[in-house]
Design an enzyme around this catalytic site. Structure first.
Site, PDB file in Angstrom:
ATOM      1  N   ASP A  12       7.615  28.014 -32.048  1.00 17.33           N
ATOM      2  CA  ASP A  12       8.646  28.377 -33.018  1.00 17.33           C
ATOM      3  C   ASP A  12       8.015  28.208 -34.401  1.00 17.33           C
ATOM      4  O   ASP A  12       7.011  27.508 -34.553  1.00 17.33           O
ATOM      5  CB  ASP A  12       9.848  27.454 -32.851  1.00 17.33           C
ATOM      6  CG  ASP A  12      10.897  27.669 -33.929  1.00 17.33           C
ATOM      7  OD1 ASP A  12      11.261  28.823 -34.176  1.00 17.33           O
ATOM      8  OD2 ASP A  12      11.307  26.655 -34.538  1.00 17.33           O
ATOM      9  N   ASP A  29      11.765  23.031 -32.071  1.00 19.86           N
ATOM     10  CA  ASP A  29      12.437  21.839 -32.606  1.00 19.86           C
ATOM     11  C   ASP A  29      13.938  21.997 -32.783  1.00 19.86           C
ATOM     12  O   ASP A  29      14.637  21.021 -33.045  1.00 19.86           O
ATOM     13  CB  ASP A  29      11.840  21.485 -33.976  1.00 19.86           C
ATOM     14  CG  ASP A  29      12.310  22.442 -35.058  1.00 19.86           C
ATOM     15  OD1 ASP A  29      12.277  23.673 -34.830  1.00 19.86           O
ATOM     16  OD2 ASP A  29      12.724  21.972 -36.127  1.00 19.86           O
ATOM     17  N   CYS A  67       3.642   1.773   2.472  1.00 24.07           N
ATOM     18  CA  CYS A  67       4.887   1.055   2.141  1.00 24.07           C
ATOM     19  C   CYS A  67       5.766   1.915   1.241  1.00 24.07           C
ATOM     20  O   CYS A  67       6.954   2.131   1.504  1.00 24.07           O
ATOM     21  CB  CYS A  67       4.587  -0.256   1.418  1.00 24.07           C
ATOM     22  SG  CYS A  67       3.627  -1.441   2.348  1.00 24.07           S
ATOM     23  N   CYS A 125       0.847  -1.198   0.000  1.00 23.03           N
ATOM     24  CA  CYS A 125       0.000   0.000   0.000  1.00 23.03           C
ATOM     25  C   CYS A 125       0.877   1.240   0.000  1.00 23.03           C
ATOM     26  O   CYS A 125       2.108   1.171   0.019  1.00 23.03           O
ATOM     27  CB  CYS A 125      -0.941   0.010   1.199  1.00 23.03           C
ATOM     28  SG  CYS A 125      -0.136   0.394   2.759  1.00 23.03           S
ATOM     29  N   ASP A 128      16.024  26.667 -29.767  1.00 24.59           N
ATOM     30  CA  ASP A 128      14.853  26.624 -28.892  1.00 24.59           C
ATOM     31  C   ASP A 128      15.154  25.963 -27.554  1.00 24.59           C
ATOM     32  O   ASP A 128      14.308  25.982 -26.652  1.00 24.59           O
ATOM     33  CB  ASP A 128      13.710  25.842 -29.563  1.00 24.59           C
ATOM     34  CG  ASP A 128      13.247  26.482 -30.862  1.00 24.59           C
ATOM     35  OD1 ASP A 128      13.122  27.716 -30.884  1.00 24.59           O
ATOM     36  OD2 ASP A 128      13.037  25.750 -31.837  1.00 24.59           O
TER      37      ASP A 128
END
Length: 732
Positions: free
Chosen positions: A426, A622, A16, A13, A626
């Site tokens: 971009d 990309d 734990c 659980c 950036d």
């Protein structure tokens, strides 16, 4: 620094997982540890100068759990047969104990020699034997409860263990009294309570185990999409080898209907392949010499050969699995509340149970009644539902994202995506394809457009310039055969000269025309430039016959994506280093009003910081330029065609370059957080309602509960959370 993902045994659980996580993070040399209850693993970053892997595993053992070695995330079959047999035996003995103890209450015939009134000792001993067998079948539950209590990390099993042993030991005491001759104790035996609690917990754990296993499938199935073997060419021979035997630069053969074994580049053949498992797109992709192929893709038609480039852990599939698992091992902010509550929940419940026990004694009730309330409080409390609420939903949502081609590297991004106020794009390579395409031709000659392309495409095929590539692709699209080039010469910074048929061909910019005293048409030039084109002049025998525009074109469905984002009241911005005329033209095409152009890479990050003042910012890019802004943004999104540094800097990677996946991410984020919030609400609500009932607060109103009903209620609470989280698997 090193990072390891360990498989952990013994977690049942949230108490734990949170206890182990706290223990690990306290150890000298451990930089960061995240324990995942659903995946049953721990992601641990540690200083390898201070600690070894064995030291880490010793820490896990000292915390009361078991290290099962490196978690390779391969799909595992649950050992259901042993669990089923255990559950069947527990059920049989539980039915038996219920019949013996309660048959007379509901009008069923007594077993003569086990009658409570006529043979009280036989009755008590039979219940003792049956209960002992059931406790033996529930050994793992009791063992975990005791172990975690000893190690200072009490959990759900601890609550159950204390309650069960309290009932059992008291019942054994009463059995001894019956043996000594006081048969009045036969009316206050609690064997069936101890036994049925174990029975219900066993059912709950079995069903919960089956359901939580489903949450791992999306991740583990990624490890099974690659074939077990492949055919390679070595020394002129074809050999069938396992994936582990494939080496970089091996030539791998993939026939129609087979799967691509490793990432590579096609060196022979043409075909269409299905990459839907990685991109989320069902449309087959054409591959030819030079095309990249991804392990697990299905080859549809033609036989191809490809050179192995990424093998083993370097493969795209392995990288995806790593990122998805890391996402599930990070803590979403919403989970902090549940973690804090879970860490103190069990000790508080034990304290409430003890207080309840003594209060009932103080007000004059006998020991048996007080014990009944004590056990009921311990059993009804459900830390499991609190602990499962967040990790279950995060794991499932991460799997759904990966199936759609969205890789989310941390759960915080998944949680926050639906809160975004500004999305910055971009331009080149993000909103546009990032490659030049044929746009428009002005023809000043008596030749047809195709005739002109036939002449110049053969010339441009000898050039590596991006503009030349756009011309060649247009000619191929029109199925035009190239003329033979007799002579070819590249003129640096200006263009090319060639001889084709009876023509002296000049293809290039205005400087090339000026250098050869060839007049040009300025009006058409301005129109193409204003439309965002790069210009190519074509001269045959020192006379301009055509003006061609090539430009970077907008990706498919970008306008629809932008429109959808704006409907969500998200501010959409274009941030680009390109010139303002071109940027505004593209922005106008896709429906973006806010355009910031001529921006240096360092300035992009500054603009991101400015927009963050108005709320959460998502940056989508990309390129290398950036990378800083992707890190600065609250959520950085990179397209898979981007540079490695952009993808490393981003928290989210879109595998198919389809920007509509941003809308999918926002929708999944919203539904995930709504699911988690619902789970937490019902988990809190359950405990707030049930614990007072279990304490006997409302007994005066006729509302009460015994340990058996408490166990059943606790099981239903956990199952509700599990089943509610599983609904995320059908997010569309």
């Amino acid at each position: 620094m090193k990072k390891v993902l360990l498989k952990i045994g013994g977690m049942t659980c949230s108490a734990c997982s949170s206890g182990l996580e706290k223990y690990l993070n306290k150890q000298d040399g451990v930089v960061r540890a995240n324990v995942n209850l659903v995946m049953n693993n721990a992601s641990i970053e540690y200083d390898d100068k201070k600690l070894s892997l064995k030291d880490i595993e010793k820490f896990v053992d000292k915390a009361g759990f078991e290290s099962l070695g490196i978690d390779n995330l391969k799909k595992e079959e649950r050992k259901k047969s042993g669990e089923k047999i255990n559950l069947i035996l527990t059920s049989i003995f539980s039915i038996a104990i219920l019949y013996v103890s309660m048959a007379h209450m509901i009008g069923l015939p007594d077993i003569p020699f086990l009658s409570m009134m006529e043979h009280p000792l036989n009755y008590a001993v039979s219940l003792l034997v049956l209960t002992t067998v059931i406790l033996g079948l529930g050994y793992n539950i009791l063992k975990n409860g005791i172990k975690n209590l000893i190690h200072g990390t009490p959990n759900m099993d601890t609550l159950v263990t204390i309650g069960v042993f309290a009932s059992f030991i008291y019942s054994v005491y009463e059995t001894v009294q019956i043996f000594l001759g006081d048969t009045s104790f036969v009316h206050s035996l609690y064997y069936e309570s101890a036994a049925i609690v174990i029975f219900f917990i066993r059912i709950g754990k079995y069903v919960e185990g089956i359901n939580t296993d489903k949450t791992k499938e999306a991740i583990q199935e990624l490890m099974t999409i690659t074939p077990n073997s492949a055919v390679i060419e070595r020394d002129g021979k074809e050999l069938t080898v396992t994936l582990d035997e494939i080496e970089k630069d091996d030539i791998v053969i993939c026939k129609p209907g087979e799967k691509v074994a490793v990432d590579g580049a096609v060196v022979y053949g043409i075909s269409h392949i299905n990459e839907s498992f990685i991109t989320g797109e069902s449309m087959p992709v054409k591959v030819e010499v030079g095309s990249k192929v991804i392990a697990g893709s299905i080859n549809y038609e033609g036989a191809i050969k490809y050179k192995a480039e990424k093998i083993g852990r370097e493969s795209t599939v392995s990288e995806i699995v790593r990122m998805v698992v890391e996402a599930t091992n990070t803590k979403a902010p919403i989970s902090k509340l549940a973690d804090k509550v879970s860490s103190v929940f069990v000790p508080i419940v034990i304290a409430i149970a003890i207080i309840t026990f003594f209060v009932w004694l103080i007000i004059g009730k006998n020991f048996a009644v007080a014990l009944n309330y004590f056990v009921t409080v311990l059993v009804v409390a459900c830390p499991c539902s609190l602990g499962l609420a967040t990790p279950l939903a995060i794991v499932i949502a991460s799997g759904v994202c990966s199936q759609k081609g969205i890789l989310v590297k941390n759960s915080e991004s998944l949680e926050n995506a639906h809160k975004v106020k500004t999305i910055i794009f971009d331009k080149t390579g993000t909103l546009t394809k990032g490659t030049l395409s044929f746009s428009k031709m002005y023809n000043y000659s008596e030749l047809s457009d195709d005739d002109i392309l036939k002449i110049i495409a053969g010339v441009e095929k000898k050039s590596e310039h991006p503009i030349a590539k756009a011309i060649v692709e247009e000619a191929e699209k029109r199925n035009i055969d190239f003329d033979e080039v007799k002579e070819f010469k590249a003129i640096s910074g200006q263009g090319v000269f060639a001889v084709v048929e009876n023509y002296d061909v000049l293809i290039g910019n205005k400087r090339l025309m000026d250098a050869n005293n060839i007049s040009v048409n300025e009006s058409d030039f301005d129109e193409l430039v204003n439309d965002g084109n790069s210009i190519l002049y074509v001269s045959l025998n020192n006379k301009v016959v055509a003006l061609i525009g090539v430009k970077d074109v907008v990706k498919e469905n970008v306008s629809e994506v932008i429109s959808s984002l704006k409907k969500k009241n998200i501010n959409v911005v274009m941030l680009t280093g390109d010139n303002e005329v071109t940027a505004k033209k593209i922005a106008e095409t896709v429906g973006i009003e806010t355009v910031i152009a001529n921006v240096m890479p360092s300035q992009k990050a500054e603009y991101v910081e400015k927009f963050k003042k108005d709320g959460l910012v998502m940056m989508c890019g990309d390129g290398i330029n950036d990378s800083v802004s992707l890190v600065k943004a609250d959520i950085g999104v990179s397209v898979s065609s981007g540079t490695d540094i952009a993808m490393d800097s981003a928290q989210v990677v879109i595998m198919n370059d389809n920007l509509d996946r941003i809308n999918d991410l926002i929708r999944i984020s919203f539904k995930t957080i709504r699911n988690i919030s619902g789970n937490l609400f019902w988990a809190f609500f359950y405990n707030i309602c049930m614990i007072p009932i279990a304490m006997g607060v409302f007994v005066g109103l006729g509302v009460s509960m015994n340990p058996m009903l408490a166990a059943l209620a606790m099981v239903f609470s956990s199952l509700f959370v599990v089943l509610n989280a599983l609904r995320l698997r059908v997010v569309k």
